[in-house]
Each structure stands twice: as structure tokens, then as C-alpha cells.
Design a protein around this motif. Sequence first.
Motif: not given
Ligand code: F6R
Length: 610
Positions: A401-403, A486-487, A490, A350-352, A303-306, A355
Motif C-alpha cells: 500500500v505504501a508506494s 508520509l512513508k 502510513e 498516478s500510480q494506479s 495525490c499523496g506520494t504521486s 484515483t
Molecule cells: C502513499 C500512497 C498514496 C498514493 C495516493 C495516490 O504511499 O500510496 O499517497 O500515492 O493515494 O495514488 P495514485 O498514485 O495511485 O494516484
Amino acid sequence: MCGILGYIGNRDCVRFLIDGLKRVEYRGYDSAGILIYDGKNTSVVKQPGKIIELEKLIGDSLKGNAGIAHTRWATHGEPGHANSHPHVSNNGNIFLVHNGIIENYTSLKKKLEKESFTFYSDTDTEILVNLIQFYYAGCIENAVKRALADVEGTYGIGVFCSEEPGVLIAARMGSPLLIGIGENENYFASDPASVLKQTDEVVYMQDGEIAVITDSKVVHKTLDDVLLEKDVEKISFELSEIEKSGYDHFMLKEIFEQPRTINDSMRGRILLDEGTTKLGGLSEHPEIYSRLLNAKKIFIVACGTSWHSGLIGEYMIEEYARIPVEVEYASEFRYRDPIITPGTVVIAVSQSGETADTLAAIKEAKRKGATVFGICNVVGSTISKETDAGVYLHAGPEIGVASTKAFTSQVIVLALITIDLARHRNMSFREGYKIVKELKNLPEMVEKILENSEKIKELAKKFSSASNFLYLGRGFNFPVALEGALKLKEISYIHAEGYPAAEMKHGPIALIDENMPVVFIAAKDSIYDKVVTNIREVKARNGIIIAIASESDSEIDLIADYVIKIPEVTNLLSPILTVIPLQLLAYYIAAEKGYDVDMPRNLAKSVTVE
Ligand code: F6R
């Protein structure tokens, strides 16, 4: 998203709970609350707004050796006082903090209403706390277990019962939760950052587990009462990594950390003499790894940045390893019945690692028989556990919050995987060697771009009052255009669109006038000339051109209004450099506008609801 935290021990815990909540502010929230037990009485203080306001409200009025606390990101009901956590049962004895969503709350509510329970909020959490009261017959552990047996949905919960004040209960299904181990004191938390100042020894809970926590011990069980032996682990990062260290915002700190984090993501993974890469998280599982090497088709879900880094992964893997790749929004993948045949491999990015949409896509892919690999930053996260094998980013905690740094590390890891796959298939030593050598030089090149940050700051000042931006790029840099847009939206709330540069003439070109800043990613690569043609098309309509271009490119200086130069690098690695000025531009514009860059409105760091 929501954060939960609890303490039981022999110290006054009010300060700790407030500080611990502040450590998870970055996850996004709209109200906060705390319950404290002082040995005789319980007190709940909660309200919408920032934790600092809650702190002011509490002043010196609370003291106690046990407590639970919460930051809430509204799902059921507006962020008002009544909906804030902790929630209390009708008899006033049981208190609950909850992350996640109880999906069958309507039927549970009806059941409880028939038993004369009354509800004062719009939340699913209030229903759960009363369900626990309904089952309470002298043992809070049993009451929680019975109530959770009725629940469908996701939760990480912490419970305090004034009839058994020496114990806290924590339970997990789909929302992260850990136990912090102290001396004559113990904690539960949804995020290790909350407890790290007190202890670095933690036990990560898994779905379907419950913990019975007292000041001297923690008993782990499954929800159906099987005792568990759990390993105590060390938190994988230092306190300094979750502090701003002199920067105005975490986002800026994280942008400037990238020379190091990029290096950390590559460390020990490059075999220069063999012109290839090796990722322990894959090669240590030879049977599963061979499914990736021999994949007939790869889905990347994120999702999103990922998702943007996943798109770059598609370009890389298809071009260099010649395996068909499809990139899907995780939220779409799950519901559109994707075709998964033998030989299909799914890579979740996914960063976190928490998600909800990505997790749901992983479950769906596994249900259909796919092998699933994870690319995650957070060590021990749910996605890292749910996947068959995977690779960590090692970018350290990302608080803004912004990756930013997670994105560049994701692209690095996808490049490492691409080289590994390609070298097993069709890539020559010579080509592999050239790319891995360039990979090694990237940190220095990023450093060079960051040295130019003042110029980007100046540019940001010029454009901070623009109301629209267009970002255009092609090939490997088309996803960077999406990421740049996106950056900006956001954190600065300026409307921005990212497009493949040539697609502009099929519609967006209508938007271009003398007020429209158009950011072109125009690195010298195989389609540079085509991008220049697109730049001329915008110029002919009086658009304002900001170009991200290669150092040696003097032609661009004659066409673009503003040029930011970056070092030259091979096509596939270009996004790691081109994205840096876009991160800085977004940051400086938002900072110029005076916005809370680390906690943009309505956004959460880890989106744990679908
Ligand atoms: C944008 C941002 C979000 C995440 C998205 C997925 O700066 O941080 O778009 O990239 O919510 O999150 P993760 O990577 O944690 O699955």
C-alpha cells in the motif's frame, strides 16, 4: 479499495474466488463476501474482517460453478455483516457486488420505499440491487440496464440472478472492470491480479459498457444497447510479479526491486549520443506533444506520494526547461476553479491510474480546454485512457500500500520529460549528455544504498519507540522530506512531519528536544551549506540528527548523530537516491513494531472515492 470478482463455467469456483480476493487484499478492505450457486441453491457467506476468516467460515461447506465475490472498503455504513457484499434483493433472487458510489441513492431509496421495498443495510448497493429487482421482467440484462439508467455516480458491478443462473452481468462507470476469457468458463474482475492465475487473456471494459457473460461467450454492449467488438488483450505482467518471492512483505520486495524498475522506466528512452531522451507515448502524438513542448504553463495534479513526485517535477521543469509549473492536490484543483488559458498543459501523475480525485481533476482540466498528459503505472488504467497522451512507468505491479518503486519511477519519468523539454528549449548537448549519463548509472547507485540496509535496520530498532519524527530537506530534496514523513506515518503510525529545512525555524523548531529524531536530507548540492546551518540549529537544541549524506562528506560525521551515506549524483536526480534510505527506515520501523506493513490500517491502495 473494494475488489469484485465473478466466475461462470464448469468448475467448482469457491477456491478460485477466495484466492482471487486474496490477490486484491493489498487494495485495502474491511469486509469480504461470496455468493455461490450450486446448480440449485444460492448461498451467501460474508463478514467483516480478513478473507482468511471468511475462508475458515466457509470451510468445505460450499461448492458451485457460478459465483460472485467482493472485498469492501466502507464508505456508506460501518464495516459490519449487513453492509458487506454481496447484497441481495428483497425477493431473494438478485445478488450484487459493487465498487463505487451511487450518489443519488437517497432519492432512489425513497422511490423504492414507496414501492414497499425494505432495506436492511446502510449501503447504496442494497438500493441498486432492489432497483434491479424493481425493473426485472424476465431478463436480467434489461433490468440492469434500466436500473443503471436511473443511477448517478460511479460503479463497477457484477450481478447474478437465480432465475437466469447461466449468466452473469458486469457493467462499468468509473470503477475498473475487466472480463477474463477462459475455456468454457469466463470471469469478471476489478483487478487483473485476481484472474491471472487462470488466464492472461482479458477484455478491459470502458465506462458506459455492459457485458453479458456465460460459460461459452461474452457479449459486450453499451448501456444503450449498441453491440461492441472488443479486443482481447494480454495482461502485461507475470504471476511472479504479484508474489512476495521470499520477502517478508511486498513493500520490502518493491524497495529492493528499484534498481530494476528504475532501469525499466528508462529503457529505450535515453538517446545518449544526442544527450537527450525520447518518450514514445509523447512523440507518437506529434500534434499533442507540440502543445507540451510549447506550453506556457504546466499544472501537475496528483495525490499523496504521486503529489510529492509532482513537486520534484516542478523543481526540475522550472529549473531546466524554464516553463512555469504549479503543483496541485488533485482534490483541490477540481473545486477551486483554476485558471486555464490557451497554452496551459496539465500533467496528471498516478500510480494506479484510478484515483478518483485525480480523475476528477483531469475531467475538469479537459472541460476547461487544457491538454492533459498522464504519467501512470497501471497499463490500461482509466487515467491512461482519459488523458490525451502519456507515459507509462513500467515499474510493474505495486502491491504494497505504501508506494515506493512507483515514486522513484515517477521521478525518473519526470526527469526524462524535463530533459526532453529542456533540450528542445535551452539545454546544451553537454549538459543533457551529462544528465542522461548519470541517469544510466542510477540503478547501480540504488543497489549500493540497498546493500547498506542492515545499518538502516539497526537505526530503525533504536528509534521504533519514538513518538514523533521531523524530516527536513531543501530544494529537490524538500519533497523527499515530505515523502519520508508520509512513508513513516502510513505504516508505523508514528507522527511525522516533513518541512523545507529552513522553514523549521518559523515554527517546528519549538518541537525539538532531546527526544526528537530529525532526519536531514543533506546531499552535497548547491544548498548543502545552508542545510548544514539548519542541522546546527537543531543540534543546538539537543535534537537527534539522522543525516542522509553524500559519500565524500566527512564534515557531516562530526555534526550528525547518525549518518547514512549515499553515492553522489547531480542535483536533479538526487531524490531518487535520498528517498531509498527513508523508505527502508519507515519499513524497518513498522516491521520492528510488528505492524502489517502491506496493509496499514484505514488505507487503500487505490482510492477510487472522492
Ligand atoms: C502513499 C500512497 C498514496 C498514493 C495516493 C495516490 O504511499 O500510496 O499517497 O500515492 O493515494 O495514488 P495514485 O498514485 O495511485 O494516484
